[in-house]
Design an enzyme around this catalytic site. Structure first.
Site, PDB file in Angstrom:
ATOM      1  N   LYS A 269       0.805  -1.341   0.319  1.00 53.17           N
ATOM      2  CA  LYS A 269      -0.197  -0.061  -0.078  1.00 53.17           C
ATOM      3  C   LYS A 269       0.608   1.118  -0.182  1.00 53.17           C
ATOM      4  CE  LYS A 269      -3.130   2.718   2.798  1.00 53.17           C
ATOM      5  NZ  LYS A 269      -3.913   2.284   4.452  1.00 53.17           N
ATOM      6  N   ASP A 274      -2.915   9.752   3.661  1.00 50.90           N
ATOM      7  CA  ASP A 274      -4.289  10.093   3.965  1.00 50.90           C
ATOM      8  C   ASP A 274      -4.574  10.479   5.051  1.00 50.90           C
ATOM      9  OD1 ASP A 274      -6.577   8.251   4.500  1.00 50.90           O
ATOM     10  OD2 ASP A 274      -6.262   6.845   5.707  1.00 50.90           O
ATOM     11  N   LYS A 281     -10.542  12.787   9.131  1.00 50.02           N
ATOM     12  CA  LYS A 281      -9.550  12.080   9.625  1.00 50.02           C
ATOM     13  C   LYS A 281      -9.833  13.377  10.695  1.00 50.02           C
ATOM     14  CE  LYS A 281      -6.653   8.446   8.428  1.00 50.02           C
ATOM     15  NZ  LYS A 281      -7.338   7.233   8.887  1.00 50.02           N
ATOM     16  N   ASP A 292       1.577   6.584   5.317  1.00 54.07           N
ATOM     17  CA  ASP A 292       0.687   4.820   5.616  1.00 54.07           C
ATOM     18  C   ASP A 292       1.526   5.056   4.030  1.00 54.07           C
ATOM     19  OD1 ASP A 292      -2.033   4.137   5.798  1.00 54.07           O
ATOM     20  OD2 ASP A 292      -2.662   5.818   4.673  1.00 54.07           O
ATOM     21  N   ASP A 351     -12.130   6.311   4.026  1.00 56.06           N
ATOM     22  CA  ASP A 351     -11.104   6.156   4.306  1.00 56.06           C
ATOM     23  C   ASP A 351     -10.469   4.796   4.540  1.00 56.06           C
ATOM     24  OD1 ASP A 351      -8.363   7.136   6.350  1.00 56.06           O
ATOM     25  OD2 ASP A 351     -10.214   7.227   7.956  1.00 56.06           O
ATOM     26  N   GLU A 353      -9.336   3.532   1.792  1.00 58.33           N
ATOM     27  CA  GLU A 353      -9.013   3.350   0.879  1.00 58.33           C
ATOM     28  C   GLU A 353      -7.670   2.818   0.747  1.00 58.33           C
ATOM     29  OE1 GLU A 353      -7.661   4.561   3.064  1.00 58.33           O
ATOM     30  OE2 GLU A 353      -5.379   4.788   3.600  1.00 58.33           O
ATOM     31  N   ARG A 355      -7.416  -1.310   0.607  1.00 55.97           N
ATOM     32  CA  ARG A 355      -8.453  -1.974   0.071  1.00 55.97           C
ATOM     33  C   ARG A 355      -8.377  -1.574  -0.710  1.00 55.97           C
ATOM     34  NH1 ARG A 355     -12.589  -2.315   4.962  1.00 55.97           N
ATOM     35  NH2 ARG A 355     -10.981  -1.591   6.269  1.00 55.97           N
TER      36      ARG A 355
HETATM   37  N1  BES Z   1      -4.620   4.111   7.205  1.00 56.25           N
HETATM   38  C1  BES Z   1      -5.565   3.989   7.383  1.00 56.25           C
HETATM   39  C2  BES Z   1      -5.313   2.759   8.700  1.00 56.25           C
HETATM   40  C3  BES Z   1      -4.117   3.199  10.128  1.00 56.25           C
HETATM   41  C4  BES Z   1      -4.748   3.849  11.626  1.00 56.25           C
HETATM   42  C5  BES Z   1      -2.843   3.125  10.026  1.00 56.25           C
HETATM   43  C6  BES Z   1      -3.562   3.826  12.149  1.00 56.25           C
HETATM   44  C7  BES Z   1      -2.355   3.407  10.805  1.00 56.25           C
HETATM   45  C8  BES Z   1      -2.189   3.401  12.278  1.00 56.25           C
HETATM   46  C9  BES Z   1      -6.850   3.136   7.506  1.00 56.25           C
HETATM   47  O1  BES Z   1      -7.260   3.937   5.315  1.00 56.25           O
HETATM   48  C10 BES Z   1      -7.701   3.441   7.760  1.00 56.25           C
HETATM   49  O2  BES Z   1      -8.159   4.331   7.942  1.00 56.25           O
HETATM   50  N2  BES Z   1      -8.969   2.253   8.004  1.00 56.25           N
HETATM   51  C11 BES Z   1      -9.966   2.569   8.949  1.00 56.25           C
HETATM   52  C12 BES Z   1     -10.621   2.049   8.015  1.00 56.25           C
HETATM   53  C13 BES Z   1     -12.499   2.141   8.631  1.00 56.25           C
HETATM   54  C14 BES Z   1     -12.832   3.404   7.656  1.00 56.25           C
HETATM   55  C15 BES Z   1     -13.569   1.368   7.957  1.00 56.25           C
HETATM   56  C16 BES Z   1      -9.613   2.386  10.422  1.00 56.25           C
HETATM   57  O3  BES Z   1      -8.440   1.872  10.275  1.00 56.25           O
HETATM   58  O4  BES Z   1     -10.652   3.401  11.298  1.00 56.25           O
HETATM   59 ZN    ZN Z   2      -4.971   4.757   5.114  1.00 53.01          ZN
HETATM   60 MN    MN Z   3      -7.538   6.053   5.666  1.00 58.56          MN
END
Ligand code: BES
Ligand code: ZN
Ligand code: MN
Length: 501
Positions: A269, A274, A281, A292, A351, A353, A355
Site C-alpha cells: 500500500k 491519508d 480523519k 501510510d 477512509d 482507501e 483496501r
Molecule cells: N491508514 C489507515 C489505517 C491506520 C490507522 C494505519 C492507524 C495506521 C495507524 C486506513 O486507511 C484507515 O483509515 N482505515 C480505517 C478503516 C475504516 C474506515 C473501516 C480505520 O482503521 O479506521
Molecule cells: Zn490509509
Molecule cells: Mn484511510
C-alpha cells in the site's frame, strides 16, 4: 531528499581486542554470569567491571548501559560499553538484535563512529551475528534530513563484529546479508518518514526507479493512462480527490536462467498521505498518515534487497500509490467504483482507501504472472486495537501458505500473528447496491478488511500483513529511535529464499 548515507564499512574480526582501533567497544553482559567471564576485558579496564558488579551498577538487565574507560595503555580503543542482555538462556536472535540495537543507539548518541561489537553469547551462530549487525545499524539510524541545525550526531563509519574464533564463511555471508537488509530497512524508514508534500506518488515512483533498477531488476511506472487501460477504477477513485496523480510502481526481479516455477508477487500500500478523504480523519495525529505508504516502501526496499541477494525465483513487486484527499472531485460515500477485476464496490467510507488500491494491485500482480501473493499495508486501526504494537496482523489463505509466511517472518525477527478468516465475516461487506462494500463496520475491522482483499486474490495462495501497529514507534525505544521501523523489508526479502512453495 538524498537517500540514506552510505552503509558503514563492516568487518568480522578476531584475535586481540587490544589491537582494534575504534571509538567504542561494546559487549553484551548477561544476568547469570560473573565478572570472571569477562576477566580479560576487566583487566584492561582496571577491574571496573568487578567493582560495578559488586556495587550493583551492572546487573545484566536488558538494555542497561555501563560505560567505562580502558586503563591498559596498550589498548588502542579507550572506551568500553557493556550492554545488559538479560538471561543468557533467553538470548535469541531477536534479543541479539535489540541488545546490539541499544549499543548502536548509544554509540550514535555519544558520537562514536567506529564501533566494535563483541559476539560472546553462549549460542553464537551465523543468524545471531546477522541479527547483531542488523541491530547496530537499525539502532544507529537517525533521520536528521529536515533539521537545519547540526544535531552533533554523526553516522557510524565502521562496525566490527568481534568473534572469539575466526568467523567462518557462513558467518561472514550472514553478516553481509544483515548489512544489506538493515540498510534497506533504513531506506524504507526514510521513505516512510518523508512528509507527504515531498514524497508524492510521482516522487515515490522516481525513488523506486533509483533504488531498485539494477542488473536483474527492472522498474516500470504506470501513469494515469496506463492505470486507466488496466481498468483500475478503485485506484482511480481513491486518487481523484487529489491534484497529485496516482502511479503504479511495477518492479520485476528475473534471476539468470530462471526456470519456470513459482513467481512471488509482493504488493504494498502506497498512500503517500491519508487524510481520510470526504470521510475525513480527526486532526489530532493526522500527520502520522504521511507514513501510510510504509507497506509500499517495504516492497520497494525488499525488491532492492532481492536484486542484490539474487534468489533463484522470480519476484514481482507492485506498489499502487496515491494521495487520499477530500476535494470537489473526491469520491463520496455511496459512490460505486468498478475494479480491475470487474467487481463493483460501494464506497461507504472514503477512509477505507487502502483496501481499494490494493484490490486493483492484487489483480494487476496476477495479470503480470504472480503465482503466490503477499500484500503489506498500514491497513486498519482495528489491527492496532487487536494486536497493539508488538505484532503485525497476518491473514490469508490457504493456511499452509499463511503459516509459511509466519515462520519466515519469525526467523527474520518480525513478529506476525494470525487472525481468523471465517466465511461469516464476509457478510459484513454485503452491499445493497453493488457487489460489496468497502467497510464492514467496527467489529473485527482488521478481518473484514482482509475479507475484502481476499475477493481480489483470484484464489491464489495469498497472505496479507497488516502493519498499522508496527510500521512506526510512537516513542523512542532503548534500541530504536521513534518513527518508522521499516517493518516488512526483512520478511519480504527472506520470502524469496525461504517460503515453502
Ligand atoms: N491508514 C489507515 C489505517 C491506520 C490507522 C494505519 C492507524 C495506521 C495507524 C486506513 O486507511 C484507515 O483509515 N482505515 C480505517 C478503516 C475504516 C474506515 C473501516 C480505520 O482503521 O479506521
Ligand atoms: Zn490509509
Ligand atoms: Mn484511510
Amino acid at each position: 531528499m538524498p537517500l540514506a548515507a552510505d552503509d558503514p564499512t563492516t568487518r568480522c574480526t578476531s584475535g586481540a581486542l587490544a589491537a582494534l582501533d575504534a571509538d567504542l567497544i561494546c559487549a553484551p553482559v548477561f544476568t547469570d554470569e560473573g565478572p570472571e567471564n569477562l576477566r580479560g576485558l576487566d583487566a584492561a579496564l582496571g577491574g571496573s567491571i568487578g567493582r560495578a558488579r559488586a556495587s550493583g551498577e551492572i546487573t545484566g538487565k536488558t538494555y542497561e548501559l555501563f560505560f567505562t574507560d580502558v586503563t591498559d595503555p596498550t589498548w588502542r580503543t579507550r572506551r568500553v560499553l557493556l550492554v545488559g542482555a538479560g538471561a543468557s538462556e533467553r538470548y535469541d536472535t531477536t534479543r541479539a538484535r535489540t541488545v546490539a540495537g541499544a549499543a548502536g543507539m548509544a554509540a550514535r548518541d555519544r558520537r562514536a563512529r567506529r564501533v566494535v561489537f563483541v559476539c560472546r553469547a553462549p549460542g553464537e551462530s551465523p543468524e545471531m551475528a546477522q541479527a547483531a549487525v542488523e541491530g547496530i545499524l537499525l539502532g544507529a539510524f537517525r533521520d536528521t534530513r529536515f533539521k537545519s541545525e547540526d544535531s552533533g550526531s554523526a553516522p557510524l563509519k565502521a562496525v566490527d563484529l568481534f568473534f572469539r574464533q575466526d568467523a567462518q564463511s557462513q558467518t561472514r555471508a550472514a553478516v553481509e546479508r544483515g548489512v544489506l537488509l538493515a540498510g534497506c530497512s533504513n531506506i524504507a524508514r526514510e521513505l516512510s518518514n518523508e512528509p507527504g508534500n515531498l514524497l508524492t506518488p510521482r516522487v515515490f515512483a522516481d525513488r523506486a526507479r533509483e533504488l531498485v533498477s539494477g542488473p536483474h531488476t527492472t522498474v516500470e511506472v504506470l501513469d494515469e493512462q496506463a492505470i486507466a487501460s488496466q481498468g483500475m477504477g478503485l485506484l482511480q477513485g481513491v486518487a481523484q480527490g487529489s491534484v497529485e496523480p496516482p502511479r503504479v510502481i511495477v518492479m520485476r526481479y528475473e534471476p539468470e536462467n530462471a526456470a519456470p516455477g513459482p513467481v512471488l508477487g509482493l504488493v504494498g500500500k502506497g498512500v503517500t498521505f491519508d487524510s481520510g478523504g470526504i470521510s475525513i480523519k480527526p486532526a489530532d495525529g493526522m500527520e502520522r498518515m504521511k507514513r501510510d505508504m510504509a507497506g509500499g516502501g517495504a516492497v520497494v526496499c525488499a525488491m532492492r534487497a532481492i536484486g542484490r541477494l539474487t534468489p533463484s525465483i522470480r519476484v514481482i513487486g507492485v506498489v499502487p500509490t496515491a494521495e487520499n484527499m477530500p476535494g470537489g472531485r473526491a469520491i463520496r460515500p455511496g459512490d460505486v467504483l468498478t475494479a480491475a477485476n470487474g467487481k463493483r464496490v460501494e464506497v461507504l467510507n472514503t477512509d477505507a482507501e487502502g483496501r481499494l488500491i490494493l484490490g486493483d494491485a492484487l489483480t494487476l500482480a496476477q495479470r503480470l504472472g504472480a503465482t503466490h501473493l503477499v500484500d503489506i499495508a498500514t491497513l486498519t486501526g482495528a489491527c492496532v486495537v487487536a494486536l497493539g504494537h508488538h505484532a503485525s496482523g497476518l491473514l490469508g489463505a490457504p493456511a499452509a501458505w499463511v503459516e509459511s509466511v509466519r515462520q519466515v517472518a519469525d526467523r527474520a525477527g518480525e513478529r506476525m500473528w494470525p487472525l481468523p478468516m471465517f466465511e461469516e465475516y464476509a457478510e459484513q461487506l454485503q452491499s445493497e447496491t453493488a457487489d460489496l462494500t468497502n467497510t464492514g463496520g467496527r467489529p473485527g475491522g482488521a478481518i473484514t478488511a482482509g475479507m475484502f482483499l481476499k475477493t481480489f486474490s483470484g484464489g491464489l495462495p495469498w497472505a496479507h500483513l497488516d502493519i498499522a501497529g508496527t510500521a512506526w514507534y510512537e516513542t523512542t525505544q532503548p534500541f530504536h529511535t521513534k518513527g518508522a521501523t521499516g517493518v516488512g523489508v526483512r520478511t519480504l526479502a527472506a520470502l524469496a529464499f525461504e517460503a515453502a512453495w
